[in-house]
Design a protein around this motif. Structure first.
Motif, mmCIF file in Angstrom:
data_model
loop_
_atom_site.group_PDB
_atom_site.id
_atom_site.type_symbol
_atom_site.label_atom_id
_atom_site.label_comp_id
_atom_site.label_asym_id
_atom_site.label_seq_id
_atom_site.Cartn_x
_atom_site.Cartn_y
_atom_site.Cartn_z
ATOM 1 N N VAL A 63 0.837 -1.200 0.000
ATOM 2 C CA VAL A 63 0.000 0.000 0.000
ATOM 3 C C VAL A 63 0.874 1.253 0.000
ATOM 4 O O VAL A 63 1.936 1.291 0.619
ATOM 5 N N ASP A 64 0.418 2.279 -0.712
ATOM 6 C CA ASP A 64 1.174 3.516 -0.885
ATOM 7 C C ASP A 64 0.830 4.505 0.233
ATOM 8 O O ASP A 64 -0.324 4.859 0.415
ATOM 9 N N HIS A 65 1.844 4.980 0.980
ATOM 10 C CA HIS A 65 1.559 5.982 2.023
ATOM 11 C C HIS A 65 2.019 7.385 1.613
ATOM 12 O O HIS A 65 1.904 8.342 2.382
ATOM 13 N N GLN A 66 2.553 7.506 0.421
ATOM 14 C CA GLN A 66 2.931 8.807 -0.163
ATOM 15 C C GLN A 66 3.878 9.632 0.709
ATOM 16 O O GLN A 66 3.976 10.855 0.543
ATOM 17 N N ASP A 116 -0.273 11.696 7.674
ATOM 18 C CA ASP A 116 -1.714 11.452 7.806
ATOM 19 C C ASP A 116 -2.161 10.292 6.918
ATOM 20 O O ASP A 116 -2.939 9.434 7.354
ATOM 21 N N VAL A 117 -1.624 10.248 5.703
ATOM 22 C CA VAL A 117 -1.974 9.139 4.800
ATOM 23 C C VAL A 117 -1.486 7.820 5.393
ATOM 24 O O VAL A 117 -2.223 6.818 5.398
ATOM 25 N N ALA A 118 -0.264 7.817 5.937
ATOM 26 C CA ALA A 118 0.300 6.588 6.508
ATOM 27 C C ALA A 118 -0.585 6.071 7.646
ATOM 28 O O ALA A 118 -0.865 4.870 7.734
ATOM 29 N N GLY A 119 -1.055 6.977 8.500
ATOM 30 C CA GLY A 119 -1.920 6.583 9.614
ATOM 31 C C GLY A 119 -3.225 5.987 9.115
ATOM 32 O O GLY A 119 -3.659 4.912 9.564
ATOM 33 N N ASN A 120 -3.845 6.674 8.160
ATOM 34 C CA ASN A 120 -5.117 6.182 7.605
ATOM 35 C C ASN A 120 -4.970 4.838 6.920
ATOM 36 O O ASN A 120 -5.793 3.942 7.090
ATOM 37 N N ASP A 148 -1.743 -8.815 9.543
ATOM 38 C CA ASP A 148 -1.251 -9.200 10.853
ATOM 39 C C ASP A 148 0.030 -8.476 11.208
ATOM 40 O O ASP A 148 0.480 -8.504 12.349
ATOM 41 N N MET A 149 0.665 -7.847 10.204
ATOM 42 C CA MET A 149 1.947 -7.219 10.458
ATOM 43 C C MET A 149 2.209 -6.157 9.405
ATOM 44 O O MET A 149 1.836 -6.313 8.244
ATOM 45 N N LEU A 150 2.810 -5.031 9.838
ATOM 46 C CA LEU A 150 3.182 -3.960 8.899
ATOM 47 C C LEU A 150 4.699 -3.936 8.763
ATOM 48 O O LEU A 150 5.416 -4.133 9.749
ATOM 49 N N ALA A 191 2.228 5.600 11.494
ATOM 50 C CA ALA A 191 1.742 4.240 11.255
ATOM 51 C C ALA A 191 1.897 3.358 12.491
ATOM 52 O O ALA A 191 0.996 2.592 12.833
ATOM 53 N N VAL A 192 3.038 3.461 13.190
ATOM 54 C CA VAL A 192 3.243 2.589 14.347
ATOM 55 C C VAL A 192 2.292 2.966 15.495
ATOM 56 O O VAL A 192 1.909 2.120 16.305
ATOM 57 N N GLU A 193 1.915 4.231 15.544
ATOM 58 C CA GLU A 193 0.966 4.678 16.563
ATOM 59 C C GLU A 193 -0.372 3.952 16.375
ATOM 60 O O GLU A 193 -0.982 3.466 17.327
#
Lengths: 296, 405
Positions: B78-81, B85-89, B101-103, B115-117
């Protein structure tokens, strides 16, 4: 900050000033003559750099032919755009051509990026300084790259030539007449539309030239014009919208100011020009070299 | 029915119940790896589709080696650009809707932190390979986040030490004025000073992003440090190095120290522009026979040589999957327990240990010098290895970590 370092930075600032001057000169010519706010100027500067890369390094023509051909290509593209798209908006509010050129900018940047990633798989194109201008010269007070001296000299010459043609020659007077009063000029048997296209082409070719000159100094990448164009618009506002002399003088002055700023207090370097713009707008809204509204 | 047939039947039945048993321990019968990466922007060449490919290779290799998991591991990219904010969403979407199950991967520090948050609140394991900030294992650490390949401390410690010890003991440093640059400048300054070097003048913060660095290069010319240190990254780094060469600083005896260097930066400018520069990397493809062997497989599958980020994504994915196999469940708390303190050694992570207290993955790293084109023996051969820093010394000591779970 000692005086020698200050002097060096003043000199160094002329290089960036040269780019600001070439770009804002093109904008001034286009705005002064045609009343088009060409937001696409930065993208055309970027296309100039890529054209130089494609012609000079990929096709193997070398720097010098590219220096002539790339601005011509960009200028020709500009004329096509003016004829095909911009000319349809002349009767409308200027915000239409602003939106159009802004949209074209986004389109161009993304297209170039797709081609770049497909072809080179890196985000910027490798570009080298022409052999004849590689290396540095010791000027006594500073050791400076030869190529940057060439940039200062060439852009000064081009700026002077443009100013001279527009203000002092018959060609210039026809251009000015075509744009001040198209109806009367047409009555003299002059094809106004063709002149307008030509002027747009020349203004855009100046951006292309700046792009070619920038390629050996800055990284050649799809968004290289995006940041620069903001500063350039500030330069145009400070100098006075449409003023040829104003754009050139302010271009060099802003370059020098930013370089001195970067050396004295780095964080302010990029903001300085906007502080200056705010001050100018406050005390002289028509710009340092601009005529007050209505005097034109 | 003869004996062989009966044995075969019994064996099949046994295997059948075994995998049925396993399926019960996997929450939805599958293991899904989510590669959260930059598929379109500045880091898409060094991570991007190559990272997705690497994770897929890890999934296939794992299923081949662990027959019970055959057909159960899948990968999505998946692209977080590079936007926080995009990464979190996207992280939330991948976990809630795609049941990952894992990022893994997560270039750009701010995007990784966001993202880790999200992963923390949803109790999903996150393995950051490409994000650099030490905050991930310090003030922003959490029980579900692991920092895999590198970080600012390791970069500064490696390069600052190597360059200073080689005689480059007088530095002038410039850094981009945002979280990553400020952090890297602090770490680099400390590393230089700890090794007996000094800064000839306080470091300069430059605007970010920035194209023109001539003012700082002229300042370097007049100050005459032994090393011009640049903490810029990506396109800004390309601009600095281009202009460093243009101003002829190398010929004037001023060396180049680079905080963060990617293989793609070298490709963008040409090897000769970087020749002689020293940097620290967690891995490079022609380090040794094991590295080469994996790199060759990757190149065959993807068409390009792997970057260290992509190799790291393979290794991190495999390490996670093996932890699931050891824990016999994909329950994240059990997997975290299986990861904590685990020691391993693969083609990427050498002499590796996962530090239980802050989840920093410790591994051997290498200080390298960029070769000139003439020194290269084959395509993509860009580094000479100067030293290998053992895992125990490469990263921030636990005593300095601010991590509290």
């Amino acid at each position: 900050m000692n005086t020698q370092l200050l002097l060096i930075q003043v000199f160094n600032g002329l290089v960036n000033g040269a780019f600001y001057a070439l770009l804002s000169l093109g904008l001034a010519v286009i705005f002064g003559m045609l009343r088009i706010v060409n937001f696409m100027h930065g993208a055309l500067y970027m296309l100039g750099a890529f054209a130089a890369f494609a012609l000079g390094q990929v096709a193997g023509l070398g720097f010098w032919p590219a220096l002539i051909l790339a601005p011509l290509l960009v200028g020709a593209l500009g004329m096509l755009l003016e004829r095909g798209l911009l000319s349809r908006l002349y009767g409308l509010d200027p915000s239409y051509n602003l939106l159009l050129t802004f949209g074209l900018t986004l389109l161009t940047q993304d297209l170039v990026k797709q081609v770049m990633l497909g072809r080179f798989e890196v985000s910027s194109a490798p570009y080298t300084t022409p052999a004849a201008l590689t290396g540095v010269v010791n000027l006594g007070f500073v050791v400076f790259p030869k190529y940057r001296l060439f940039v200062i000299a060439l852009s000064l010459a081009v700026c002077l030539l443009t100013w001279f043609v527009i203000e002092k020659t018959r060609v210039g007077s026809v251009i000015r007449a075509s744009t001040e009063n198209p109806t009367v000029t047409r009555a003299f048997g002059i094809d106004v539309g063709r002149w307008v296209t030509g002027v747009f082409g020349v203004g855009v070719a100046l951006a292309g030239l700046a792009g070619v000159l920038a390629a050996p100094i800055y990284s050649v990448e799809p968004y290289m014009g995006a940041e620069l164009i903001i500063t350039t618009f500030a330069v145009v506002v400070i100098g006075g919208m449409g003023s040829i002399l104003g754009s050139v003088v302010t271009g060099f002055a802003v370059g020098v100011l930013a370089a001195v700023g970067a050396a004295v207090y780095p964080p302010i370097a990029n903001t300085l020009v906007f502080i200056l713009m705010a001050l100018v707008l406050l005390f002289r809204p028509s710009g340092l070299f601009g005529l007050p509204e209505g005097a034109r | 029915m003869n004996k062989t047939k009966l044995t075969a039947l019994l064996a099949t039945a046994a295997l059948g119940t075994l995998s049925a048993g396993l399926a019960q321990t996997l929450s939805d019968g599958t293991l899904k790896v989510g590669v959260l990466t930059d598929l379109s922007g500045v880091y898409s060449e060094l991570a991007g589709q190559g990272s997705v490919k690497a994770a897929q290779m890890a999934a296939e290799d794992f299923m081949k080696a662990n027959k019970a998991y055959a057909g159960k591991v899948s990968v999505i990219g998946v692209d977080h650009q590079n936007k926080a904010d995009v990464a979190g969403n996207k992280a939330a979407e991948m976990i809630d809707r795609s049941n990952v199950d894992m990022l893994v991967d997560m270039p750009t520090s701010s995007a990784a932190l966001a993202a880790v948050e999200v992963a923390k609140t949803k109790k999903v394991v996150a393995m950051v390979v490409t994000g650099a900030t030490t905050a991930l294992t310090n003030e922003k650490c959490n029980r579900y986040t692991f920092h895999y390949a590198y970080d600012n401390y390791m970069l500064a410690n490696g390069t600052g030490t190597a360059v200073t010890k080689r005689g480059g003991n007088a530095w002038y440093i410039i850094y981009p004025n945002y979280a990553f640059g400020q952090d890297l400048n602090r770490q680099m300054t400390a590393a230089v000073q700890e090794n007996g070097g000094k800064l000839v003048t306080p470091s300069d913060a430059t605007p970010f992003p920035n194209t023109d660095f001539s003012s700082y290069l002229l300042k370097a010319q007049s100050l005459r440090p032994k090393i011009f240190g640049t903490m810029q990254a990506g396109n800004d780094l390309v601009n600095v190095v281009k202009q460093y060469n243009e101003f002829g600083l190398k010929k004037q005896g001023i060396g180049l120290g680079i905080g963060l260097l990617f293989e793609t930066d070298v490709a963008a400018l040409g090897q000769d522009a970087f020749a002689g520069a020293i940097a620290t990397v967690p891995w490079f493809w022609n380090y040794d026979a094991r590295s080469r062997q994996w790199a060759a497989r990757f190149e065959k599958a993807f068409g390009k040589k792997p970057t260290w980020a992509q190799a790291g994504v393979y290794s991190a994915t495999m390490t996670y999957l093996q932890a699931v196999a050891r824990a016999k469940t994909d329950n994240s708390d059990a997997v975290v327990r299986a990861l904590e303190g685990h020691s391993f050694d693969d083609f990427f992570a050498r002499h590796a240990t996962i530090r239980a207290q802050d989840h920093r993955v410790l591994l051997d790293v290498h200080t390298v010098m960029v070769k000139s084109r003439a020194e290269s023996k084959e395509a993509g051969d860009i580094y000479t290895r100067l030293a290998t820093i053992p895992a125990a010394k490469a990263f921030m000591p636990l005593a300095e970590s601010k991590c509290r779970f």
